[in-house]
Design an enzyme around this catalytic site. Sequence first.
Site: not given
Ligand code: AMP
Length: 547
Positions: A188, A335, A445, A450
């Site tokens: 990640t 994840e 914040k 928020w």
């Molecule tokens: P990653 O593991 O780096 O791919 O990031 C995952 C994160 O991307 C998630 O926990 C969200 O915060 C954000 N994310 C993924 N898809 C969306 C979506 N359709 N809308 C808003 N946030 C998203």
Amino acid sequence: MVTTKIIEPAAGAYHYPLLIKSLLLSGQRYEPNREIVYADKRRYDYRTFNERVCRLAHALGSAGVKAGDTVAVLDWDSHRYLECFFAIPMIGAVLHTVNIRLSPEQIIYTMNHAEDDFVLVHDDFLLLMEQVHPRLETVKHYLQLSDDTPPATELPTVGEYEALLAAAPGHYDFPDFDENSVATTFYTTGTTGNPKGVYFTHRQLVLHTLATATSLSAFDGQPLLRSDDVYMPITPMFHVHAWGVPYVATLLGVKQVYPGRYEPNALVKLYRDEKVTFSHCVPTILQMVINSEAAGSTDLSGWKLVIGGSALPTGLAAAAAERGMDLYSAYGMSETCPILALTYLRDQERGLSPDQQLTERVKTGTAIPMVDLQLTDDAGQPLPHDGETVGELVVRAPWLTQGYFREPEKGAELWRGGWLHTGDVASIDGRSVVEIKDRMKDVIKTGGEWISSLELENLISQHPGVNAVAVVGVPDPQWGERPLALVVPAEGSLLRPADINEHLQRYVDSGALTKWAVPGEISLVDDIPKTSVGKINKKLIREDHHR
Ligand code: AMP
């Protein structure tokens, strides 16, 4: 414990394990002549693809790779990568999809942490591997992936991909083994500290593929990827297995187009020449595609795109809809394999005007089959799905990483009370539509309020003079934090920060936005910092602003 009825299988009954090899059975059976295309370099049919997967398995075996080993791949999106998606796990080894956009130090860290034994490396990354090789603790051999004549290298290589495949037999009896064997791993990005390793088993990938195939092809509201579509990923194959869609496309026997290194004009050209109908990407890539020169002279109408990885801003969605693109949102994380939710247009929504539909399409979506998404408060108590109440999104599904590789404490933070904690703040409405409000760490914040950075970005994106926008909270002695907006003006626009203020003021006047949400600072910039997978890098923006 519930007592259920279990019947002893007949002697000789076969206990069918859910293995990745089972995903290869149908595509070639239904559509043997469909093509797999690698940019403008190579094309072949599903029969050849299946044969090449066997050849690769032999080549790996001859090079000393065995079940339980970890095999790293550093390549652009290619037919070879697709072959690795299958052959490596199918011999019982673990595929490590290396994020080639990480810094050399992070690449060294991830390859040592994953305990990579063997590396397949494209010539573009040969120099990098030569430099880092002395610091790789477990790698024994390399295999070269060349588009042209392979350059000489000092690395201990076993040969070049095509030459090794040509010399290998075209049939392989792939063994059965435990479906809970790890098939893939990757790291990640974008958080503090070292990257964390997630891992997925054969069983998890098979179930993710089946559920994703169902949600992309079977429901009325989202006929996105059916066997007569033409698929081109624009999410790198190292980024959560290109969201697992190559497995779905192969299962369905879809024509697949792998674009190599991403270059917006080349992507549009491939879309046009190969008659691509379905792709997926993060919003920033969509923006690059729409802004490209080639897009100016190409009919993009009918291109179905799933946009995920970050929220899809309404302004960008509107620009894409104007070009006739058919957009959907998806939600997931590294994840979570990754797909958890996807836009679903119900009967009522399909009858709406394009503008009204846009509102639905930019929402995060509805959980796909077998996914259980819930909202919880700080104490872990369930919250109602009324579209108003906001809480942390937690999830159960058959394909979530069961921890972080060799980091049990971090795994225990991710998994609490039997639920995977996403770290995302969301609401769920009575129709089961999920709306991500923000990441918990990106919420601003200010005073007692928020503010959702995503909501602000969404509103600012709708100003016609805005090309792209990022909003973060920056420290403020009086209010704790105040919003800062970075805005990239649209080409040729004479946008001033005051125009954004006026635009937002209208939402404040109508009561749609609290006055505290109007950014204290609006900076016009040429570009917005991105992460290694092309998302807005809010951490870096905050850090830059602290200096
Ligand atoms: P990653 O593991 O780096 O791919 O990031 C995952 C994160 O991307 C998630 O926990 C969200 O915060 C954000 N994310 C993924 N898809 C969306 C979506 N359709 N809308 C808003 N946030 C998203």
